[in-house]
Design a protein around this motif. Structure first.
Motif, short mmCIF file in Angstrom:
data_model
loop_
_atom_site.label_atom_id
_atom_site.label_comp_id
_atom_site.label_asym_id
_atom_site.label_seq_id
_atom_site.Cartn_x
_atom_site.Cartn_y
_atom_site.Cartn_z
N VAL A 1 0.82 -1.12 0.05
CA VAL A 1 0.01 -0.07 0.15
C VAL A 1 0.83 1.28 0.06
O VAL A 1 1.69 1.83 0.92
CB VAL A 1 -0.90 -0.07 1.20
N LYS A 2 0.68 2.18 -1.30
CA LYS A 2 1.66 3.15 -1.11
C LYS A 2 0.94 4.52 -1.03
O LYS A 2 -0.33 4.54 -1.34
CB LYS A 2 2.14 3.06 -2.66
N PRO A 3 1.77 5.39 -0.01
CA PRO A 3 1.06 6.60 0.11
C PRO A 3 1.35 7.69 -0.90
O PRO A 3 2.13 7.34 -1.94
CB PRO A 3 1.92 7.37 1.60
N TRP A 4 0.89 8.98 -0.60
CA TRP A 4 0.77 10.01 -1.65
C TRP A 4 2.27 10.62 -1.59
O TRP A 4 3.06 10.86 -2.55
CB TRP A 4 0.02 11.03 -1.61
N LYS B 1 4.73 -4.15 7.78
CA LYS B 1 5.78 -3.47 8.37
C LYS B 1 6.06 -2.36 7.22
O LYS B 1 5.46 -2.28 6.02
CB LYS B 1 6.95 -4.45 8.09
N LEU B 2 6.88 -1.45 7.60
CA LEU B 2 6.88 -0.16 6.50
C LEU B 2 8.39 -0.47 5.95
O LEU B 2 9.33 -0.68 6.26
CB LEU B 2 7.28 1.15 7.36
N LYS C 1 8.05 5.82 2.35
CA LYS C 1 7.94 4.38 2.80
C LYS C 1 6.46 3.81 2.46
O LYS C 1 5.61 4.60 2.59
CB LYS C 1 7.91 4.13 4.13
N LYS C 2 6.52 2.69 2.15
CA LYS C 2 5.15 1.97 1.68
C LYS C 2 4.67 1.13 2.76
O LYS C 2 5.76 0.69 3.71
CB LYS C 2 5.21 1.28 0.39
#
Length: 263
Positions: A184-187, A214-215, A223-224
């Motif tokens: 899951v990737k953030p902006w 985990k990150l 970080k994803k």
């Protein structure tokens, strides 16, 4: 010269004559000297074959005695065998005489049969009896029982089939499951990753179980979120899961499947 030498030499040329004269003298006085020795030798030579003959005769007589004994023993054994055979034959004859005679398979033996007496009824009473027999023929005594038994057997069979079907339906089958690892990737790097994980874990479905997370650094301080989950294949699909996660648009940019394994 040689003759003169032998004339003066003391040599006894005629000794054999004196030996013969001496032997004849002693034979006249004591009898011939060599006779006993000759008799002894002749007796020994004559006793040798006679002794062997006697020994052979004794052995032959001994063998004849043994042969007679063996013949007597064989005769006794033959007599005993003959007696046993005659006794066995007598026993077999007695056993066959005591056995009951075989009954043919078509005949029925009734040991305690009593002779039946025929009773003649009057002619007037014979007609009601015939009518009763006709009525009995009209009544089917066995058909109704067979039909009832068939119906009962059918009911029992149907009940057992129904119970078996219910039992089989209640029995849990093999559930196919899969283990999925999601990225899951953030902006950007300012996205609250803890809040994003909380939003992802807030998704609840029948057949979905969240696991460890985990990150993982991506680059430039971003970080994803890498999170694992176990899903039941018949209830939860990857498309539905991605669609539910991407609903959190404030935190989630995209969702990728990093690993997919069947359990």
């Amino acid at each position: 010269m040689a003759v003169d030498y032998f004339l003066h030499d003391k040599i006894w040329f005629e000794k054999y004559k004196y030996d013969d004269a001496e032997r004849r003298f002693y034979e006249q006085m004591n009898g011939p000297v060599g006779a006993p020795s000759r008799q002894q030798s002749s007796s020994t030579t004559s006793s040798g074959p006679a002794g062997d003959q006697n020994e052979l005769l004794s052995r032959i007589s001994h063998l004849e005695v043994e042969n007679q004994n063996l013949r007597s023993v064989v005769a006794d054994l033959q007599m005993a065998i003959f007696k046993l055979e005659s006794r066995l034959n007598a026993l077999e004859k007695s056993s066959t005489s005591h056995q009951p005679s075989a009954v043919p398979p078509t005949q029925k033996v009734e040991p305690f049969s009593v002779p039946s007496k025929k009773v003649e009824l009057p002619a007037k009473k014979a007609e009601p009896a015939a009518a009763e027999e006709d009525e009995d023929d009209d009544i089917d005594l066995f058909g109704s029982d067979d039909e009832e038994e068939d119906q009962e057997a059918a009911k029992v069979r149907e009940e057992r089939l129904r119970q078996y079907a219910e039992k089989k339906a209640k029995k849990p089958g093999l559930i196919a499951k899969s283990s999925i690892l999601l990225d899951v990737k953030p902006w950007d790097d300012e996205t609250d990753m803890a809040k994003m994980e909380e939003c992802v874990r807030s998704i609840h479905m029948d057949g979905l179980v969240w696991g460890a997370s985990k990150l993982v650094p991506v680059g430039y301080g971003i970080k994803k979120l890498q999170i694992q989950c176990v899903v039941e294949d018949e209830k939860v699909g990857t498309d539905i899961l991605e669609e539910e996660i991407t609903k959190f648009e404030d935190y989630v940019q995209s969702v990728d499947i990093a690993a997919f394994n069947k359990i």
